[in-house]
Design a protein around this motif. Structure first.
Motif, PDB file in Angstrom:
ATOM      1  N   HIS A   1       9.484   8.310  -3.366  1.00  0.00           N
ATOM      2  CA  HIS A   1       9.825   7.105  -2.558  1.00  0.00           C
ATOM      3  C   HIS A   1       8.300   6.961  -1.552  1.00  0.00           C
ATOM      4  CE1 HIS A   1      13.707   5.381  -3.209  1.00  0.00           C
ATOM      5  NE2 HIS A   1      14.057   6.477  -3.105  1.00  0.00           N
ATOM      6  N   LEU A   2       7.856   8.107  -1.064  1.00  0.00           N
ATOM      7  CA  LEU A   2       6.739   7.851  -0.062  1.00  0.00           C
ATOM      8  C   LEU A   2       5.279   7.541  -1.155  1.00  0.00           C
ATOM      9  CD1 LEU A   2       7.846  10.811   2.251  1.00  0.00           C
ATOM     10  CD2 LEU A   2       7.336   8.533   2.955  1.00  0.00           C
ATOM     11  N   ARG A   3       5.468   8.186  -2.225  1.00  0.00           N
ATOM     12  CA  ARG A   3       3.970   8.004  -3.148  1.00  0.00           C
ATOM     13  C   ARG A   3       4.313   6.234  -3.320  1.00  0.00           C
ATOM     14  NH1 ARG A   3       5.555  13.433  -6.117  1.00  0.00           N
ATOM     15  NH2 ARG A   3       4.123  14.602  -4.851  1.00  0.00           N
ATOM     16  N   MET A   4       5.586   5.821  -3.788  1.00  0.00           N
ATOM     17  CA  MET A   4       5.426   4.340  -4.237  1.00  0.00           C
ATOM     18  C   MET A   4       5.212   3.610  -3.163  1.00  0.00           C
ATOM     19  SD  MET A   4       6.070   1.696  -5.857  1.00  0.00           S
ATOM     20  CE  MET A   4       6.568   2.564  -7.613  1.00  0.00           C
ATOM     21  N   SER A   5       5.709   4.086  -1.707  1.00  0.00           N
ATOM     22  CA  SER A   5       5.279   3.354  -0.633  1.00  0.00           C
ATOM     23  C   SER A   5       3.615   3.317  -0.238  1.00  0.00           C
ATOM     24  CB  SER A   5       5.764   3.872   0.654  1.00  0.00           C
ATOM     25  OG  SER A   5       5.561   3.546   2.061  1.00  0.00           O
ATOM     26  N   GLN A   6       3.098   4.070  -0.562  1.00  0.00           N
ATOM     27  CA  GLN A   6       1.673   4.273  -0.508  1.00  0.00           C
ATOM     28  C   GLN A   6       0.973   3.382  -1.465  1.00  0.00           C
ATOM     29  OE1 GLN A   6       0.324   4.889   1.886  1.00  0.00           O
ATOM     30  NE2 GLN A   6      -2.002   5.723   1.832  1.00  0.00           N
ATOM     31  N   VAL A   7       1.370   3.635  -2.524  1.00  0.00           N
ATOM     32  CA  VAL A   7       0.740   2.585  -3.694  1.00  0.00           C
ATOM     33  C   VAL A   7       0.779   1.160  -3.189  1.00  0.00           C
ATOM     34  CG1 VAL A   7       1.206   1.762  -6.236  1.00  0.00           C
ATOM     35  CG2 VAL A   7       1.244   4.111  -5.606  1.00  0.00           C
ATOM     36  N   LEU A   8       2.121   0.755  -2.939  1.00  0.00           N
ATOM     37  CA  LEU A   8       2.494  -0.418  -2.434  1.00  0.00           C
ATOM     38  C   LEU A   8       1.437  -0.880  -1.108  1.00  0.00           C
ATOM     39  CD1 LEU A   8       6.193  -0.532  -2.679  1.00  0.00           C
ATOM     40  CD2 LEU A   8       4.463  -2.043  -4.131  1.00  0.00           C
ATOM     41  N   ARG A   9       1.368  -0.012  -0.259  1.00  0.00           N
ATOM     42  CA  ARG A   9       0.142  -0.261   1.017  1.00  0.00           C
ATOM     43  C   ARG A   9      -0.963  -0.651   0.548  1.00  0.00           C
ATOM     44  NH1 ARG A   9       3.854   1.574   4.655  1.00  0.00           N
ATOM     45  NH2 ARG A   9       3.358   1.803   6.834  1.00  0.00           N
ATOM     46  N   GLU A  10      -1.518   0.357  -0.431  1.00  0.00           N
ATOM     47  CA  GLU A  10      -2.763   0.160  -0.873  1.00  0.00           C
ATOM     48  C   GLU A  10      -3.050  -1.097  -1.584  1.00  0.00           C
ATOM     49  OE1 GLU A  10      -3.656   3.960  -2.919  1.00  0.00           O
ATOM     50  OE2 GLU A  10      -3.804   5.252  -1.127  1.00  0.00           O
ATOM     51  N   ARG A  11      -2.074  -1.594  -2.271  1.00  0.00           N
ATOM     52  CA  ARG A  11      -2.162  -2.888  -2.986  1.00  0.00           C
ATOM     53  C   ARG A  11      -2.167  -4.097  -2.075  1.00  0.00           C
ATOM     54  NH1 ARG A  11       2.867  -3.590  -6.948  1.00  0.00           N
ATOM     55  NH2 ARG A  11       1.823  -1.511  -7.765  1.00  0.00           N
ATOM     56  N   PHE A  12      -1.236  -3.936  -0.806  1.00  0.00           N
ATOM     57  CA  PHE A  12      -1.447  -5.007   0.280  1.00  0.00           C
ATOM     58  C   PHE A  12      -2.802  -5.070   0.892  1.00  0.00           C
ATOM     59  CE2 PHE A  12      -0.200  -6.700   4.163  1.00  0.00           C
ATOM     60  CZ  PHE A  12       0.367  -7.802   3.894  1.00  0.00           C
ATOM     61  N   GLY A  13      -3.337  -3.804   1.066  1.00  0.00           N
ATOM     62  CA  GLY A  13      -4.897  -3.820   1.453  1.00  0.00           C
ATOM     63  C   GLY A  13      -5.033  -3.915   2.914  1.00  0.00           C
ATOM     64  N   ASP A  14      -3.933  -3.377   3.590  1.00  0.00           N
ATOM     65  CA  ASP A  14      -4.228  -3.593   5.334  1.00  0.00           C
ATOM     66  C   ASP A  14      -4.644  -2.306   5.584  1.00  0.00           C
ATOM     67  OD1 ASP A  14      -3.956  -3.390   8.145  1.00  0.00           O
ATOM     68  OD2 ASP A  14      -2.465  -4.738   7.976  1.00  0.00           O
ATOM     69  N   PRO A  15      -5.968  -1.873   6.069  1.00  0.00           N
ATOM     70  CA  PRO A  15      -6.332  -0.412   6.350  1.00  0.00           C
ATOM     71  C   PRO A  15      -5.342   0.032   7.613  1.00  0.00           C
ATOM     72  CG  PRO A  15      -7.967  -1.977   7.039  1.00  0.00           C
ATOM     73  CD  PRO A  15      -7.159  -2.772   6.249  1.00  0.00           C
ATOM     74  N   ARG A  16      -4.899  -0.663   8.471  1.00  0.00           N
ATOM     75  CA  ARG A  16      -4.139  -0.142   9.643  1.00  0.00           C
ATOM     76  C   ARG A  16      -2.939   0.622   9.048  1.00  0.00           C
ATOM     77  NH1 ARG A  16      -3.954  -6.053  12.518  1.00  0.00           N
ATOM     78  NH2 ARG A  16      -3.275  -6.272  10.320  1.00  0.00           N
ATOM     79  N   ARG A  17      -2.216  -0.157   7.923  1.00  0.00           N
ATOM     80  CA  ARG A  17      -1.026   0.185   7.328  1.00  0.00           C
ATOM     81  C   ARG A  17      -1.435   1.471   6.303  1.00  0.00           C
ATOM     82  NH1 ARG A  17       2.576  -4.020   8.947  1.00  0.00           N
ATOM     83  NH2 ARG A  17       4.198  -2.444   8.616  1.00  0.00           N
ATOM     84  N   VAL A  18      -2.482   1.190   5.550  1.00  0.00           N
ATOM     85  CA  VAL A  18      -2.896   2.387   4.510  1.00  0.00           C
ATOM     86  C   VAL A  18      -3.050   3.799   5.225  1.00  0.00           C
ATOM     87  CG1 VAL A  18      -4.615   3.435   3.091  1.00  0.00           C
ATOM     88  CG2 VAL A  18      -3.891   0.895   2.926  1.00  0.00           C
ATOM     89  N   ALA A  19      -3.486   3.840   6.516  1.00  0.00           N
ATOM     90  CA  ALA A  19      -3.801   4.892   7.539  1.00  0.00           C
ATOM     91  C   ALA A  19      -2.340   5.622   7.630  1.00  0.00           C
ATOM     92  CB  ALA A  19      -4.473   4.561   8.677  1.00  0.00           C
ATOM     93  N   THR A  20      -1.465   4.756   8.111  1.00  0.00           N
ATOM     94  CA  THR A  20      -0.186   5.435   8.518  1.00  0.00           C
ATOM     95  C   THR A  20       0.528   5.805   7.486  1.00  0.00           C
ATOM     96  OG1 THR A  20       0.836   3.172   8.767  1.00  0.00           O
ATOM     97  CG2 THR A  20      -0.180   3.963  10.706  1.00  0.00           C
ATOM     98  N   GLY A  21       0.437   5.134   6.262  1.00  0.00           N
ATOM     99  CA  GLY A  21       1.014   5.673   4.921  1.00  0.00           C
ATOM    100  C   GLY A  21       0.657   6.870   4.585  1.00  0.00           C
TER     101      GLY A  21
END
Length: 234
Positions: free
Chosen positions: A161-181
């Motif tokens: 689940h967490l790896r999928m979460s990070q893939v989606l964050r990186e796809r979304f492209g907001d560096p604020r959220r990528v860092a927390t992921g």
């Protein structure tokens, strides 16, 4: 006069800036409350519900930046519940996914009650996977991942689940959220005993948090997790 939709977009961005960088939630609250009033007056239920959901998220971000023991979880719950009621009435599945996620946050984060939170997260994920954007899907996957890693003890399921979460964050492209992921995934890898991967991710999380200009508190969370991993590896 700005439309409810325009106020929603501006208020959401101001909320994220406050949550991740500035700590000043007042401008976001003013815009989101203005969006709610305008949508209500204009008979726009989808926008009204979205504003209620964002106001709930604003309250949540403000709470986790302070003393959780003093958080007003009841008001936050009321905002998400009111939004969800409207979203169910008008068939807004994407909005409902976000409000269900918010209700999960109230119970998990503010009340420490995973038993009540998980049905909300499970329903949110079922809707989000079909209707919501990458960021909502990422957040739901992240918290379900936390449950499996840190509560249920099923680290492999949680890491999926967490790896999928990070893939989606990186796809979304907001560096604020990528860092927390990255931080969340690193903490989970540490809990699973995968020290080399945990160290790699947590070093990256510290770097990303600094590069994204996150608050001192958020950078500190990443630095603390990295220090834990380095002690474990020593």
């Amino acid at each position: 006069m700005e439309t409810a939709g325009a106020l929603l977009a501006a208020g959401n961005e101001a909320m994220l800036e406050a949550a991740f960088r500035t700590g000043d939630f007042l401008p976001a609250w003013q815009m989101l409350e203005g969006a709610r009033r305008q949508a209500c007056d204009a008979g726009q239920p989808v926008e009204e519900a979205a504003a209620l959901t964002r106001l709930g998220m604003l309250a949540h971000f403000a709470a986790i930046g302070g003393d959780l023991a003093r958080a007003d979880w009841s008001t936050e719950e009321q905002l998400f519940t009111a939004a969800l009621r409207i979203q169910r009435e008008v068939g807004d599945a994407a909005g409902a996914a976000e409000s269900l996620f918010g209700l999960g946050l109230v119970h998990q984060v503010l009340r420490g009650d995973w038993t009540t939170a998980m049905p909300y997260y499970t329903e949110a994920l079922a809707l989000a996977e079909s209707y919501a954007d990458e960021m909502v899907r990422s957040e739901v996957h992240r918290h379900i991942g936390f449950f499996h890693v840190f509560v249920a003890g099923d680290t492999e399921r949680g890491l999926r689940h967490l790896r999928m979460s990070q893939v989606l964050r990186e796809r979304f492209g907001d560096p604020r959220r990528v860092a927390t992921g990255t931080l969340a995934l690193g903490e989970a890898e540490l809990a699973a005993g995968n020290l080399p991967e945990a160290l790699r991710l947590l070093r990256e999380a510290v770097h990303q948090a600094r590069q994204a200009g996150l608050t001192g508190q958020r950078i500190g969370w990443a630095e603390h997790a990295l220090a834990d991993a380095e002690r474990a590896a020593a």
